[in-house]
Design a protein around this motif. Structure first.
Motif, PDB file in Angstrom:
ATOM      1  N   GLU A  27       0.821  -1.208   0.000  1.00  0.00           N
ATOM      2  CA  GLU A  27       0.000   0.000   0.000  1.00  0.00           C
ATOM      3  C   GLU A  27       0.858   1.261   0.000  1.00  0.00           C
ATOM      4  O   GLU A  27       1.978   1.257   0.508  1.00  0.00           O
ATOM      5  CB  GLU A  27      -0.929   0.021   1.233  1.00  0.00           C
ATOM      6  CG  GLU A  27      -1.993  -1.067   1.237  1.00  0.00           C
ATOM      7  CD  GLU A  27      -2.861  -1.009   2.474  1.00  0.00           C
ATOM      8  OE1 GLU A  27      -4.050  -1.341   2.373  1.00  0.00           O
ATOM      9  OE2 GLU A  27      -2.340  -0.637   3.550  1.00  0.00           O
ATOM     10  N   THR A  58      -3.829   3.751  -1.772  1.00  0.00           N
ATOM     11  CA  THR A  58      -3.788   2.999  -3.037  1.00  0.00           C
ATOM     12  C   THR A  58      -3.024   1.698  -2.826  1.00  0.00           C
ATOM     13  O   THR A  58      -2.228   1.577  -1.881  1.00  0.00           O
ATOM     14  CB  THR A  58      -3.115   3.814  -4.150  1.00  0.00           C
ATOM     15  OG1 THR A  58      -1.774   4.139  -3.764  1.00  0.00           O
ATOM     16  CG2 THR A  58      -3.873   5.092  -4.428  1.00  0.00           C
ATOM     17  N   GLN A  59      -3.240   0.748  -3.741  1.00  0.00           N
ATOM     18  CA  GLN A  59      -2.573  -0.545  -3.679  1.00  0.00           C
ATOM     19  C   GLN A  59      -1.712  -0.763  -4.913  1.00  0.00           C
ATOM     20  O   GLN A  59      -2.071  -0.334  -6.016  1.00  0.00           O
ATOM     21  CB  GLN A  59      -3.600  -1.686  -3.568  1.00  0.00           C
ATOM     22  CG  GLN A  59      -4.397  -1.666  -2.280  1.00  0.00           C
ATOM     23  CD  GLN A  59      -5.201  -2.944  -2.107  1.00  0.00           C
ATOM     24  OE1 GLN A  59      -4.989  -3.927  -2.808  1.00  0.00           O
ATOM     25  NE2 GLN A  59      -6.121  -2.930  -1.165  1.00  0.00           N
ATOM     26  N   ILE A  90      -0.847  -0.463 -10.280  1.00  0.00           N
ATOM     27  CA  ILE A  90      -0.481   0.950 -10.177  1.00  0.00           C
ATOM     28  C   ILE A  90       1.028   1.056  -9.984  1.00  0.00           C
ATOM     29  O   ILE A  90       1.592   0.430  -9.088  1.00  0.00           O
ATOM     30  CB  ILE A  90      -1.219   1.621  -9.008  1.00  0.00           C
ATOM     31  CG1 ILE A  90      -2.724   1.607  -9.261  1.00  0.00           C
ATOM     32  CG2 ILE A  90      -0.744   3.055  -8.812  1.00  0.00           C
ATOM     33  CD1 ILE A  90      -3.536   2.157  -8.106  1.00  0.00           C
ATOM     34  N   PRO A  93       1.407   6.027  -7.879  1.00  0.00           N
ATOM     35  CA  PRO A  93       0.226   6.379  -7.077  1.00  0.00           C
ATOM     36  C   PRO A  93      -0.204   7.828  -7.253  1.00  0.00           C
ATOM     37  O   PRO A  93      -1.402   8.131  -7.234  1.00  0.00           O
ATOM     38  CB  PRO A  93       0.679   6.087  -5.641  1.00  0.00           C
ATOM     39  CG  PRO A  93       1.779   5.083  -5.777  1.00  0.00           C
ATOM     40  CD  PRO A  93       2.476   5.441  -7.046  1.00  0.00           C
ATOM     41  N   SER A  96      -2.207   8.161 -10.506  1.00  0.00           N
ATOM     42  CA  SER A  96      -3.473   7.435 -10.460  1.00  0.00           C
ATOM     43  C   SER A  96      -4.539   8.192  -9.672  1.00  0.00           C
ATOM     44  O   SER A  96      -5.742   7.977  -9.889  1.00  0.00           O
ATOM     45  CB  SER A  96      -3.257   6.052  -9.849  1.00  0.00           C
ATOM     46  OG  SER A  96      -2.864   6.161  -8.487  1.00  0.00           O
ATOM     47  N   ILE A  97      -4.126   9.092  -8.764  1.00  0.00           N
ATOM     48  CA  ILE A  97      -5.089   9.868  -7.982  1.00  0.00           C
ATOM     49  C   ILE A  97      -5.315  11.249  -8.583  1.00  0.00           C
ATOM     50  O   ILE A  97      -6.456  11.746  -8.617  1.00  0.00           O
ATOM     51  CB  ILE A  97      -4.608   9.998  -6.522  1.00  0.00           C
ATOM     52  CG1 ILE A  97      -4.476   8.612  -5.887  1.00  0.00           C
ATOM     53  CG2 ILE A  97      -5.562  10.853  -5.710  1.00  0.00           C
ATOM     54  CD1 ILE A  97      -5.755   7.810  -5.853  1.00  0.00           C
TER      55      ILE A  97
END
Length: 262
Positions: A27, A58-59, A90, A93, A96-97
């Motif tokens: 994570e 996130t993972q 991912i 991170p 991705s956000i």
């Protein structure tokens, strides 16, 4: 003294409960401070400032995305249903956000659209026989689009192709005809080889007349070994040779007699 210390202890405990976060190895935490991106933290123990900091977890593990059945018309105008599975993870991170609202939903929609486009541009035989090629093409297209989102597509597999009943029957007839063609070719090849061997055997027997006698005896042995009511009377082969000479001489005698009469 204890009256003043107790509220302080309670505040410290509440602060630590809201400030301390523990992330697993797979994570990561995208931390925002007052709405602005601060950093990516983790794994392990991280400390946030309550009220000021906000964390989005996130993972990094591979996610299995099931692409539902898609109605596709192939290039040769055959209507089929195709489903697939997409494996992604991912790698960034932060992207991705920040770059996409919901990376999982966006990847799902992109996978469905790409699956329809690639399968629609291919013929049915290519979809059935060249899945690896189509899988690599779909993966490349999706991976190029999701790279800006910090998502890496590791693999794409077309897992199910639903054909119409009419097409299944036509393919079954085609396969049956192909099997029959192979059977006829094999049978013809066997006949050819058998004829070649028989021709060789005939040449050997013509060179060695005793071989014909042995073959004659073997045939009689096979006939008598079977339970039957037939009676076998052996006739010497020399008798057939005598009859052959007589039959050959008879037409010549008749020809000479006709010449004398004329």
């Amino acid at each position: 003294m204890l009256t003043y210390a107790l509220p302080i202890v309670i505040l410290v405990v509440l602060f630590l409960m809201n400030a301390i976060r523990i992330l697993n190895e797979y994570e990561r935490a995208v931390v925002f401070r007052l709405g602005r991106f601060l950093s990516v933290k983790g794994p392990g123990l991280i400390i946030l400032i309550p009220v000021l900091d906000k964390m989005v977890r996130t993972q990094l593990r591979i996610v299995t995305l099931d692409v539902p059945h898609q109605e596709v018309i192939t290039q040769d105008n055959v209507s089929i249903k195709v489903s697939a599975v997409v494996y992604y993870r991912i790698v960034e991170p932060r992207s991705s956000i920040l770059e996409v609202e919901d990376f999982h939903y966006a990847t799902s929609q992109l996978s469905q659209t790409t699956l329809r486009s690639v399968c629609g541009a291919a013929e049915l035989d290519e979809i059935l026989s060249q899945r690896d090629k189509l899988n690599a093409k779909i993966q490349s297209i999706i991976d190029d689009q999701t790279d800006a989102w910090g998502v890496k597509v590791t693999s794409v597999e077309i897992k199910y192709i639903d054909l119409p009943q009419e097409m299944q029957r036509a393919m079954a007839r085609q396969a049956e005809a192909e099997r029959e063609r192979r059977a006829k070719v094999i049978a013809a090849e066997g006949e050819y080889q058998a004829a070649a061997k028989l021709a060789d055997a005939a040449k050997i027997i013509s060179d060695y007349p005793a071989a014909l006698q042995l073959r004659y005896l073997q045939t009689m042995l096979q006939m008598t070994s079977q339970a039957s009511n037939s009676t076998v009377i052996p006739i010497p082969i020399d008798m057939f040779n005598s009859l052959k000479s007589v039959m050959t001489a008879a037409p010549a005698y008749e020809t000479q007699a006709a010449d004398r009469e004329s």
